[in-house]
Design a protein around this motif. Structure first.
Motif, PDB file in Angstrom:
ATOM      1  N   ALA A 112      15.701  14.119  -6.453  1.00  0.00           N
ATOM      2  CA  ALA A 112      14.767  12.849  -7.739  1.00  0.00           C
ATOM      3  C   ALA A 112      13.425  12.151  -6.969  1.00  0.00           C
ATOM      4  N   ARG A 113      12.610  11.464  -7.614  1.00  0.00           N
ATOM      5  CA  ARG A 113      12.230  11.142  -6.864  1.00  0.00           C
ATOM      6  C   ARG A 113      11.239   9.598  -7.637  1.00  0.00           C
ATOM      7  N   ALA A 114      11.328   8.725  -6.792  1.00  0.00           N
ATOM      8  CA  ALA A 114      10.969   7.145  -7.102  1.00  0.00           C
ATOM      9  C   ALA A 114      10.022   6.474  -5.669  1.00  0.00           C
ATOM     10  N   ASP A 115       9.321   5.469  -6.350  1.00  0.00           N
ATOM     11  CA  ASP A 115       8.888   4.631  -5.703  1.00  0.00           C
ATOM     12  C   ASP A 115       8.516   3.556  -5.818  1.00  0.00           C
ATOM     13  N   VAL A 116       8.116   2.352  -5.145  1.00  0.00           N
ATOM     14  CA  VAL A 116       8.360   1.230  -5.711  1.00  0.00           C
ATOM     15  C   VAL A 116       7.757   0.873  -7.412  1.00  0.00           C
ATOM     16  N   HIS A 117       7.150   1.623  -7.748  1.00  0.00           N
ATOM     17  CA  HIS A 117       6.790   0.807  -9.859  1.00  0.00           C
ATOM     18  C   HIS A 117       8.652   1.583 -10.315  1.00  0.00           C
ATOM     19  N   GLU A 118       8.804   2.568 -10.108  1.00  0.00           N
ATOM     20  CA  GLU A 118      10.225   2.494 -10.309  1.00  0.00           C
ATOM     21  C   GLU A 118      11.415   2.096 -10.218  1.00  0.00           C
ATOM     22  N   PRO A 146      20.953  -2.944  -6.918  1.00  0.00           N
ATOM     23  CA  PRO A 146      21.569  -2.561  -7.030  1.00  0.00           C
ATOM     24  C   PRO A 146      20.818  -0.942  -7.852  1.00  0.00           C
ATOM     25  N   TYR A 147      20.890  -0.014  -7.093  1.00  0.00           N
ATOM     26  CA  TYR A 147      19.775   1.347  -8.306  1.00  0.00           C
ATOM     27  C   TYR A 147      20.509   1.770  -8.961  1.00  0.00           C
ATOM     28  N   PRO A 148      20.011   2.419  -9.540  1.00  0.00           N
ATOM     29  CA  PRO A 148      20.357   2.966 -11.667  1.00  0.00           C
ATOM     30  C   PRO A 148      21.003   4.082 -11.410  1.00  0.00           C
ATOM     31  N   GLN A 149      21.355   4.770 -10.272  1.00  0.00           N
ATOM     32  CA  GLN A 149      21.779   5.642  -9.919  1.00  0.00           C
ATOM     33  C   GLN A 149      22.731   5.975  -8.493  1.00  0.00           C
ATOM     34  N   SER A 150      23.255   6.806  -8.319  1.00  0.00           N
ATOM     35  CA  SER A 150      24.553   6.305  -7.265  1.00  0.00           C
ATOM     36  C   SER A 150      24.469   8.220  -6.700  1.00  0.00           C
ATOM     37  N   GLU A 151      25.728   7.859  -6.203  1.00  0.00           N
ATOM     38  CA  GLU A 151      26.575   9.213  -5.801  1.00  0.00           C
ATOM     39  C   GLU A 151      25.433  10.265  -4.978  1.00  0.00           C
ATOM     40  N   PHE A 152      24.908   9.769  -4.621  1.00  0.00           N
ATOM     41  CA  PHE A 152      23.478  10.880  -4.137  1.00  0.00           C
ATOM     42  C   PHE A 152      23.941  11.529  -2.206  1.00  0.00           C
ATOM     43  N   ASP A 153      23.940  12.201  -2.054  1.00  0.00           N
ATOM     44  CA  ASP A 153      24.758  13.483  -0.731  1.00  0.00           C
ATOM     45  C   ASP A 153      23.627  12.398   0.010  1.00  0.00           C
ATOM     46  N   LEU A 154      21.838  12.256   0.147  1.00  0.00           N
ATOM     47  CA  LEU A 154      20.913  12.028   0.689  1.00  0.00           C
ATOM     48  C   LEU A 154      19.940  11.156  -0.235  1.00  0.00           C
ATOM     49  N   ILE A 155      19.621  10.062   0.438  1.00  0.00           N
ATOM     50  CA  ILE A 155      18.395   9.064   0.306  1.00  0.00           C
ATOM     51  C   ILE A 155      17.816   8.870   1.573  1.00  0.00           C
ATOM     52  N   ALA A 156      16.419   9.721   0.724  1.00  0.00           N
ATOM     53  CA  ALA A 156      15.225   9.135   2.326  1.00  0.00           C
ATOM     54  C   ALA A 156      14.551   8.841   1.830  1.00  0.00           C
ATOM     55  N   SER A 157      14.308   7.545   2.779  1.00  0.00           N
ATOM     56  CA  SER A 157      12.987   5.966   2.055  1.00  0.00           C
ATOM     57  C   SER A 157      11.706   6.611   3.024  1.00  0.00           C
ATOM     58  N   LEU A 158      10.548   6.568   2.129  1.00  0.00           N
ATOM     59  CA  LEU A 158       9.389   6.384   3.585  1.00  0.00           C
ATOM     60  C   LEU A 158       8.031   5.703   3.523  1.00  0.00           C
ATOM     61  N   GLY A 159       8.067   5.152   4.426  1.00  0.00           N
ATOM     62  CA  GLY A 159       7.483   4.164   4.378  1.00  0.00           C
ATOM     63  C   GLY A 159       7.104   2.482   2.882  1.00  0.00           C
ATOM     64  N   THR A 160       8.125   2.014   2.968  1.00  0.00           N
ATOM     65  CA  THR A 160       8.213   0.863   2.012  1.00  0.00           C
ATOM     66  C   THR A 160       9.132   0.146   2.998  1.00  0.00           C
ATOM     67  N   LEU A 161      10.555   0.423   3.221  1.00  0.00           N
ATOM     68  CA  LEU A 161      10.738  -0.783   3.533  1.00  0.00           C
ATOM     69  C   LEU A 161      10.757  -2.108   4.469  1.00  0.00           C
ATOM     70  N   ASP A 162       9.683  -1.203   5.516  1.00  0.00           N
ATOM     71  CA  ASP A 162       8.139  -2.576   5.566  1.00  0.00           C
ATOM     72  C   ASP A 162       7.908  -3.672   5.034  1.00  0.00           C
TER      73      ASP A 162
END
Length: 254
Positions: free
Chosen positions: A77-83, A89-105
């Motif tokens: 699944a894909r998301a950016d700051v618009h979605e 809290p995230y609208p979905q959970s139970e992910f095996d992997l979350i990769a966040s690139l270039g947004t948390l700063d």
């Protein structure tokens, strides 16, 4: 719980990200920061032999990471700051992997954002988050100070350093927390090209209280100050410190 200070404006943050698509239509558009982050995530997953199943990729406007993980069999699944509001809290959970690139700063509540990532993982799930950290863009900072003269304005984001990042991971309850940093060095013949590269990659200002634009004289001072750092070849080597946070959700699910 105290409300975090409002350093960044969500609307400006979304606008900065929205401009990426248009700027990437240019044949010489920069994309080296996202390419480095994608390569690093894939290298880390290979090293720890983590084969993700249900995966969330946040902020990868290139689409490269999701495509690579899908080729490995992941459900992406894909998301950016618009979605996705990373401070909720995230609208979905139970992910095996979350990769966040270039947004948390550019979130106002980074500790809270890290907790929400952890809670969106399944027990044992892994998270990897990369963004530009402290120590970056030193020549640009110096040029902006020179341009402003005796009345410097806040033109660049405050940035997280590696020591603070490690402490934040512990506070957020990530298991096996690791914070590390690597340096990208890119050479420039002009300040304008550096600024263009930042805009190409969604690294422009999202400050809640933006500084006024530099006037013509101030801009010329900034350009001249930037070139004072040039080497014998006439190029200025600017640095991008890429901070990466990684860890897991405890098998106990907390």
């Amino acid at each position: 719980m105290a409300t975090p200070p409002r350093i960044f404006d969500p609307a400006r943050r979304r606008a900065v990200r929205a401009r990426i698509a248009a700027r990437q239509m240019r044949p010489d558009a920069a994309r080296f920061v996202i390419e480095d982050m994608v390569e690093d995530v894939l290298d880390r997953l290979s090293f720890v032999r983590h084969e993700p199943g249900r995966t969330l990729v946040v902020g990868d406007w290139s689409g490269s990471l999701g495509a690579a993980l899908e080729q490995q069999g992941a459900e992406v699944a894909r998301a950016d700051v618009h979605e996705l509001d990373e401070e909720q809290p995230y609208p979905q959970s139970e992910f095996d992997l979350i990769a966040s690139l270039g947004t948390l700063d550019t979130v106002n509540d980074l500790p809270g954002a890290l907790i929400h990532i952890r809670e969106a993982l399944k027990p044992g799930g892994r998270a990897i988050a990369s963004f530009v950290g402290a120590g970056s863009l030193g020549h640009l900072r110096a040029a902006m100070f020179a341009g402003d003269g005796e009345r410097p304005a806040a033109r660049m984001h405050p940035m997280v350093d590696i020591r603070a990042a490690a402490q934040l991971l512990q506070r957020a309850g990530w298991a096996e927390p690791v914070a590390d940093c690597r340096t990208l060095r890119v050479s420039y013949r002009s300040l304008d090209r550096l600024v263009g590269d930042l805009r190409d990659q969604g690294l422009g200002s999202a400050l809640a209280s933006p500084a006024p634009a530099l006037g013509k004289a101030a801009l010329e001072r900034a350009r001249a100050a930037f070139l004072q750092a040039a080497g014998p070849d006439g190029r200025v080597v600017e640095t991008f410190e890429i901070l990466t946070l990684s860890g897991r959700r405890s098998l106990r699910g907390t």
